[in-house]
Design an enzyme around this catalytic site. Sequence first.
Site, PDB file in Angstrom:
ATOM      1  N   ARG A   1     -50.962  19.106  -3.038  1.00 32.37           N
ATOM      2  CA  ARG A   1     -52.208  19.291  -2.900  1.00 32.37           C
ATOM      3  C   ARG A   1     -52.613  18.683  -1.551  1.00 32.37           C
ATOM      4  O   ARG A   1     -52.013  17.582  -1.099  1.00 32.37           O
ATOM      5  CB  ARG A   1     -53.149  18.522  -4.085  1.00 32.37           C
ATOM      6  CG  ARG A   1     -53.281  19.300  -5.433  1.00 32.37           C
ATOM      7  CD  ARG A   1     -53.880  20.592  -5.388  1.00 32.37           C
ATOM      8  NE  ARG A   1     -54.226  21.346  -6.548  1.00 32.37           N
ATOM      9  CZ  ARG A   1     -53.320  22.023  -7.079  1.00 32.37           C
ATOM     10  NH1 ARG A   1     -52.300  22.490  -6.415  1.00 32.37           N
ATOM     11  NH2 ARG A   1     -53.792  22.863  -8.302  1.00 32.37           N
TER      12      ARG A   1
ATOM     13  N   GLU B   1     -59.565  23.734   1.501  1.00 31.43           N
ATOM     14  CA  GLU B   1     -59.348  25.102   1.578  1.00 31.43           C
ATOM     15  C   GLU B   1     -60.336  26.120   1.397  1.00 31.43           C
ATOM     16  O   GLU B   1     -61.567  25.465   0.547  1.00 31.43           O
ATOM     17  CB  GLU B   1     -58.333  25.490   0.745  1.00 31.43           C
ATOM     18  CG  GLU B   1     -56.850  24.806   0.877  1.00 31.43           C
ATOM     19  CD  GLU B   1     -55.983  24.833  -0.178  1.00 31.43           C
ATOM     20  OE1 GLU B   1     -56.109  25.658  -1.222  1.00 31.43           O
ATOM     21  OE2 GLU B   1     -54.894  24.315  -0.237  1.00 31.43           O
TER      22      GLU B   1
ATOM     23  N   HIS C   1     -51.932  28.480   0.974  1.00 31.45           N
ATOM     24  CA  HIS C   1     -52.083  28.150  -0.658  1.00 31.45           C
ATOM     25  C   HIS C   1     -51.410  29.365  -1.547  1.00 31.45           C
ATOM     26  O   HIS C   1     -52.014  29.872  -2.464  1.00 31.45           O
ATOM     27  CB  HIS C   1     -53.234  27.688  -1.303  1.00 31.45           C
ATOM     28  CG  HIS C   1     -53.211  26.700  -2.311  1.00 31.45           C
ATOM     29  ND1 HIS C   1     -54.063  25.972  -2.508  1.00 31.45           N
ATOM     30  CD2 HIS C   1     -52.223  26.555  -3.446  1.00 31.45           C
ATOM     31  CE1 HIS C   1     -53.746  25.018  -3.676  1.00 31.45           C
ATOM     32  NE2 HIS C   1     -52.401  25.716  -4.222  1.00 31.45           N
TER      33      HIS C   1
END
Length: 720
Positions: free
Chosen positions: A637, A666, A684
Amino acid sequence: MADHHHHHHCSNNQQLQNLPKIIVLLPPGGFKFLESEYSHKFHFLKAWESQLSMDQFLSTRASSVQAMLSSANGPLITAQILQMLPSLRVIVTTSAGLDHVDLLECRRRGIAVANAGNVFSEDVADMAVGLLIDVLRKMSAADRYVRCGIWARNGDYHLGSKLRGKRVGIVGLGSIGLEVAKRLEAFGCSILYNSRKEKPNVSYPFYSNIHELAANSDVLVICCALNEQTHHIVNREVMLALGKEGVIVNVARGAIVDEKEMVKCLLHGEIGGAGLDVYEHEPHVPKELLTMDNVVLSPHGAVSTLGSVMALRYDKLQKLKSQLENSRIWRIVISLFVVVLILGLEIDASTVKMVDHKYAVRPIVENTLATSPTLKTVMPIDPSKKHPKMADNRESQSDSCQDLPQVLVLEPPPILQHYPNYFSNKFQLLKAWDYSLPLNQFLATQAQSVRALLSPGRYPLNQDILRLIPSLQLIVTTSAGLNHIDLPECRRRGISIANAGNVFTEDSADLGVALLIDVLRKITAADGYVRQGLWAKKGDFPLGSKLGGKRVGIVGLGNIGMEVAKRLRAFGSKILYTSRKEKPHVSYAYYSNVYDLATESDALIICCGLTDETRNIINKPVMEALGKDGVIVNIGRGGIVNEKELIECLVEGKIGGAGLDVFEKEPNVPEELLTMENVVLSPHRAVHTPESLISMCEHVARNLEAFFSNKPLISLVLDL
């Protein structure tokens, strides 16, 4: 004073004339450094600096020269050139392949040819695997997508393809081919091969011709030498046999593949993609390839690592010397051993031979980054826009749909974006974006009796939202991490949580390893360099760094961390780790804190979840402990790494590079990262392959079916 200077100059010239002479027609990669370090040992006759024509230079300056240093990217060593070197006794080439040398003339003349042997095998195999994963997972294309700012505007990038289970046909199962096979087996690939003859001690299926190999493969990796038999052996028929999803990876020689036919097959969708380190007319690359997002382009750099450059050992010199001591010509070879030390040659009894057909070496090219001029974009579902099926159409739903168990979805996870109808006959999905009401009104009027909620990994389920769903008993999240869920509130309410379990483990591990290879070998940066046309204009690209022997510290040795470790061991990396507690059945070195781990590591791969304890755990002191050549890869993360301090360390050169699939805010990526050539950016998408998303659909369905049938959940992580 002038007389003293003249005497000194004459003395230098005399000393130079007394040194062993080595003719070099064109400088191999790294020659400037070589010359500065070894000019006191050898007299290099540099043909390219002479005002004379090549013929005049050879006939007037090199007639007595006994040794030549050449490279695969230099001029062809033809019979005509060899005839002008009557005293030549040995050619030392910095490549494994010898297709640039007239071997028949060398055999006739008794000229010894020493090649690079197996010293480059590992680096070439690493590049082959890196190119394959890059093509399948669209890594370089995704990096361009992020750098152009399209992720923030248009959302998720295209799905890639899973590596596990791929049938990989290796063309040429020599030392490089075997190294490729060893690595890909660790990723769960099935290996097949074609070679001049079947290998007796190999269990992989053998195909006597390449067409049959292609027909039974998903991928072809070209590792063979270029000769009359292999020229254009990968032709149109072979490509069509490989199929429209097939991928070609070439780390051998450009002319083994029929380049024109490959371009046509790519343009017409008759094969799926290509990872190319070599081309027919280097450094010129077909212009059609420069705009393709399903192609990864490397400027003939598969062996361009500092590790290979310094790969030779003194004991090999001693071995050669003891075997060949009495031969004057071989004493020249021994002297050349020192010359080619920094060029990555391996000269021993098995590689100094009259004729040796092996594999290709790569020139070295200079680093830059370019973006693709034609970048495909993706238009994902926008939850803020109303779905075509609005509230006033919902009354038309069938009675059978109304009878299905109801599942609340506040934002569509990727599985619904790509497979929107998968659950239609299993559950009634109550989609918040179908309604024009504000979220709190929607929940108050439509979701009071809902017992199950399906959540993507990025949608925050905080206390305020959970309190508006009073009957909620289960959250099924499509992520492995739980940092988006208010766990204390779930615990207080007795809400069960089921996560992604191990569904995404392999894809995450694949991308983690691929990001590390990409950063170390500069694959994405080199792809940009080629696409911008700089290879032909500027030439040499900087050395990358070797993966074999790297100490890789894994932060979080859970399911993903274990899969990362398994893959990296196949590359010859040393594994270290830190976790909440030491794993009793693991032989890897354990460190109780991430600082000590970083101190002993060359790279860190972040595989842990985001918690209060792990937030910003990778901070500036940890990065400084990792060191100026260290690499950070984050597939966990974004919040685990202190992003601001990461940028500072990258800008100041306190760490060497980073491969990032996750970010703190993000899809917004810090602007400073967008221009860094030593960083690889991924939007991601570590788990974004069709195979994994289908598996996730099945996994979610099984959890929901178990819940509504009062059976144990498949991947329970919290049950109070």
